[in-house]
Design a protein around this motif. Sequence first.
Motif, PDB file in Angstrom:
ATOM      1  N   HIS A  70       0.802  -1.223   0.000  1.00 19.74           N
ATOM      2  CA  HIS A  70       0.000   0.000   0.000  1.00 19.74           C
ATOM      3  C   HIS A  70       0.829   1.265   0.000  1.00 19.74           C
ATOM      4  O   HIS A  70       0.300   2.354  -0.149  1.00 19.74           O
ATOM      5  CB  HIS A  70      -0.958   0.001   1.200  1.00 19.74           C
ATOM      6  CG  HIS A  70      -1.860  -1.183   1.189  1.00 19.74           C
ATOM      7  ND1 HIS A  70      -2.909  -1.314   0.306  1.00 19.74           N
ATOM      8  CD2 HIS A  70      -1.855  -2.331   1.907  1.00 19.74           C
ATOM      9  CE1 HIS A  70      -3.514  -2.468   0.496  1.00 19.74           C
ATOM     10  NE2 HIS A  70      -2.894  -3.110   1.467  1.00 19.74           N
ATOM     11  N   GLY A  71       2.120   1.186   0.198  1.00 20.35           N
ATOM     12  CA  GLY A  71       2.996   2.347   0.154  1.00 20.35           C
ATOM     13  C   GLY A  71       2.847   3.239   1.371  1.00 20.35           C
ATOM     14  O   GLY A  71       2.101   2.953   2.298  1.00 20.35           O
ATOM     15  N   GLY A  72       3.577   4.312   1.369  1.00 19.90           N
ATOM     16  CA  GLY A  72       3.529   5.252   2.475  1.00 19.90           C
ATOM     17  C   GLY A  72       4.454   4.863   3.608  1.00 19.90           C
ATOM     18  O   GLY A  72       5.105   3.818   3.580  1.00 19.90           O
ATOM     19  N   ARG A  73       4.508   5.727   4.603  1.00 19.15           N
ATOM     20  CA  ARG A  73       5.365   5.471   5.759  1.00 19.15           C
ATOM     21  C   ARG A  73       4.696   4.495   6.713  1.00 19.15           C
ATOM     22  O   ARG A  73       3.489   4.498   6.842  1.00 19.15           O
ATOM     23  CB  ARG A  73       5.642   6.776   6.493  1.00 19.15           C
ATOM     24  CG  ARG A  73       6.484   7.739   5.681  1.00 19.15           C
ATOM     25  CD  ARG A  73       6.784   8.976   6.483  1.00 19.15           C
ATOM     26  NE  ARG A  73       7.468   8.650   7.719  1.00 19.15           N
ATOM     27  CZ  ARG A  73       8.773   8.738   7.906  1.00 19.15           C
ATOM     28  NH1 ARG A  73       9.535   9.149   6.920  1.00 19.15           N
ATOM     29  NH2 ARG A  73       9.304   8.432   9.058  1.00 19.15           N
ATOM     30  N   PRO A  74       5.481   3.694   7.415  1.00 22.24           N
ATOM     31  CA  PRO A  74       4.883   2.795   8.405  1.00 22.24           C
ATOM     32  C   PRO A  74       4.294   3.586   9.573  1.00 22.24           C
ATOM     33  O   PRO A  74       4.792   4.660   9.920  1.00 22.24           O
ATOM     34  CB  PRO A  74       6.048   1.933   8.871  1.00 22.24           C
ATOM     35  CG  PRO A  74       7.276   2.503   8.287  1.00 22.24           C
ATOM     36  CD  PRO A  74       6.901   3.517   7.268  1.00 22.24           C
ATOM     37  N   LYS A  75       3.274   3.062  10.173  1.00 18.87           N
ATOM     38  CA  LYS A  75       2.619   3.721  11.298  1.00 18.87           C
ATOM     39  C   LYS A  75       3.509   3.645  12.535  1.00 18.87           C
ATOM     40  O   LYS A  75       4.103   2.620  12.812  1.00 18.87           O
ATOM     41  CB  LYS A  75       1.268   3.068  11.608  1.00 18.87           C
ATOM     42  CG  LYS A  75       0.272   3.155  10.470  1.00 18.87           C
ATOM     43  CD  LYS A  75      -0.163   4.571  10.255  1.00 18.87           C
ATOM     44  CE  LYS A  75      -1.203   4.625   9.140  1.00 18.87           C
ATOM     45  NZ  LYS A  75      -1.479   5.964   8.723  1.00 18.87           N
ATOM     46  N   VAL A  76       3.579   4.747  13.269  1.00 17.78           N
ATOM     47  CA  VAL A  76       4.355   4.812  14.500  1.00 17.78           C
ATOM     48  C   VAL A  76       3.479   4.412  15.679  1.00 17.78           C
ATOM     49  O   VAL A  76       3.942   3.820  16.642  1.00 17.78           O
ATOM     50  CB  VAL A  76       4.904   6.244  14.693  1.00 17.78           C
ATOM     51  CG1 VAL A  76       5.504   6.431  16.063  1.00 17.78           C
ATOM     52  CG2 VAL A  76       5.917   6.563  13.625  1.00 17.78           C
ATOM     53  N   VAL A  77       2.201   4.722  15.572  1.00 19.05           N
ATOM     54  CA  VAL A  77       1.279   4.540  16.685  1.00 19.05           C
ATOM     55  C   VAL A  77       0.466   3.275  16.482  1.00 19.05           C
ATOM     56  O   VAL A  77      -0.166   3.093  15.449  1.00 19.05           O
ATOM     57  CB  VAL A  77       0.334   5.753  16.787  1.00 19.05           C
ATOM     58  CG1 VAL A  77      -0.661   5.575  17.901  1.00 19.05           C
ATOM     59  CG2 VAL A  77       1.138   7.017  16.986  1.00 19.05           C
ATOM     60  N   ASP A  78       0.492   2.377  17.474  1.00 14.67           N
ATOM     61  CA  ASP A  78      -0.352   1.190  17.407  1.00 14.67           C
ATOM     62  C   ASP A  78      -1.662   1.456  18.147  1.00 14.67           C
ATOM     63  O   ASP A  78      -1.848   2.517  18.743  1.00 14.67           O
ATOM     64  CB  ASP A  78       0.379  -0.035  17.961  1.00 14.67           C
ATOM     65  CG  ASP A  78       0.818   0.139  19.406  1.00 14.67           C
ATOM     66  OD1 ASP A  78       0.505   1.172  20.020  1.00 14.67           O
ATOM     67  OD2 ASP A  78       1.473  -0.785  19.938  1.00 14.67           O
ATOM     68  N   ASN A  79      -2.565   0.513  18.094  1.00 18.84           N
ATOM     69  CA  ASN A  79      -3.891   0.703  18.701  1.00 18.84           C
ATOM     70  C   ASN A  79      -3.821   0.892  20.209  1.00 18.84           C
ATOM     71  O   ASN A  79      -4.582   1.676  20.779  1.00 18.84           O
ATOM     72  CB  ASN A  79      -4.797  -0.479  18.360  1.00 18.84           C
ATOM     73  CG  ASN A  79      -5.158  -0.507  16.898  1.00 18.84           C
ATOM     74  OD1 ASN A  79      -5.158   0.519  16.235  1.00 18.84           O
ATOM     75  ND2 ASN A  79      -5.456  -1.686  16.385  1.00 18.84           N
ATOM     76  N   ASP A  80      -2.907   0.184  20.876  1.00 20.17           N
ATOM     77  CA  ASP A  80      -2.775   0.322  22.328  1.00 20.17           C
ATOM     78  C   ASP A  80      -2.312   1.723  22.713  1.00 20.17           C
ATOM     79  O   ASP A  80      -2.821   2.322  23.659  1.00 20.17           O
ATOM     80  CB  ASP A  80      -1.789  -0.715  22.881  1.00 20.17           C
ATOM     81  CG  ASP A  80      -2.310  -2.131  22.765  1.00 20.17           C
ATOM     82  OD1 ASP A  80      -3.553  -2.305  22.714  1.00 20.17           O
ATOM     83  OD2 ASP A  80      -1.487  -3.061  22.736  1.00 20.17           O
ATOM     84  N   MET A  81      -1.331   2.244  21.962  1.00 22.15           N
ATOM     85  CA  MET A  81      -0.829   3.580  22.247  1.00 22.15           C
ATOM     86  C   MET A  81      -1.917   4.629  22.005  1.00 22.15           C
ATOM     87  O   MET A  81      -2.069   5.569  22.791  1.00 22.15           O
ATOM     88  CB  MET A  81       0.391   3.889  21.370  1.00 22.15           C
ATOM     89  CG  MET A  81       1.090   5.182  21.744  1.00 22.15           C
ATOM     90  SD  MET A  81       2.400   5.693  20.614  1.00 22.15           S
ATOM     91  CE  MET A  81       3.487   4.302  20.619  1.00 22.15           C
ATOM     92  N   ALA A  82      -2.697   4.462  20.952  1.00 22.55           N
ATOM     93  CA  ALA A  82      -3.776   5.401  20.655  1.00 22.55           C
ATOM     94  C   ALA A  82      -4.848   5.366  21.740  1.00 22.55           C
ATOM     95  O   ALA A  82      -5.343   6.410  22.167  1.00 22.55           O
ATOM     96  CB  ALA A  82      -4.382   5.083  19.293  1.00 22.55           C
ATOM     97  N   ALA A  83      -5.191   4.166  22.206  1.00 18.76           N
ATOM     98  CA  ALA A  83      -6.199   4.041  23.259  1.00 18.76           C
ATOM     99  C   ALA A  83      -5.713   4.680  24.559  1.00 18.76           C
ATOM    100  O   ALA A  83      -6.482   5.353  25.259  1.00 18.76           O
ATOM    101  CB  ALA A  83      -6.532   2.573  23.491  1.00 18.76           C
ATOM    102  N   TYR A  84      -4.427   4.494  24.873  1.00 20.33           N
ATOM    103  CA  TYR A  84      -3.860   5.101  26.074  1.00 20.33           C
ATOM    104  C   TYR A  84      -3.880   6.628  25.968  1.00 20.33           C
ATOM    105  O   TYR A  84      -4.239   7.325  26.926  1.00 20.33           O
ATOM    106  CB  TYR A  84      -2.441   4.582  26.282  1.00 20.33           C
ATOM    107  CG  TYR A  84      -1.760   5.095  27.527  1.00 20.33           C
ATOM    108  CD1 TYR A  84      -2.343   4.958  28.778  1.00 20.33           C
ATOM    109  CD2 TYR A  84      -0.515   5.712  27.459  1.00 20.33           C
ATOM    110  CE1 TYR A  84      -1.713   5.418  29.927  1.00 20.33           C
ATOM    111  CE2 TYR A  84       0.125   6.175  28.596  1.00 20.33           C
ATOM    112  CZ  TYR A  84      -0.487   6.030  29.820  1.00 20.33           C
ATOM    113  OH  TYR A  84       0.132   6.492  30.955  1.00 20.33           O
TER     114      TYR A  84
END
Length: 73
Positions: A12-26
């Motif tokens: 899909h291209g683009g930069r890899p995500k830095v934030v995972d779901n756990d970090m976002a929920a926190y």
Amino acid sequence: MSRTSASERGRHGGRPKVVDNDMAAYARSLRANGVPVPEIARKLVITSGKNQGKRPSVATVYRILAEDTDSTE
């Protein structure tokens, strides 16, 4: 290689995500408790990639929280 053929292969291209779901929920839970965004950024730690062990920027935290409000509209 066209974008459609790449996506068919699962790329899909683009930069890899830095934030995972756990970090976002926190981050969302801290914000719901009234913690200021710069302090939230100091509490989070990136768990993978070349920036592993570092902290996300304040702009990244704002983007996480903005994605949450965009999805509810």
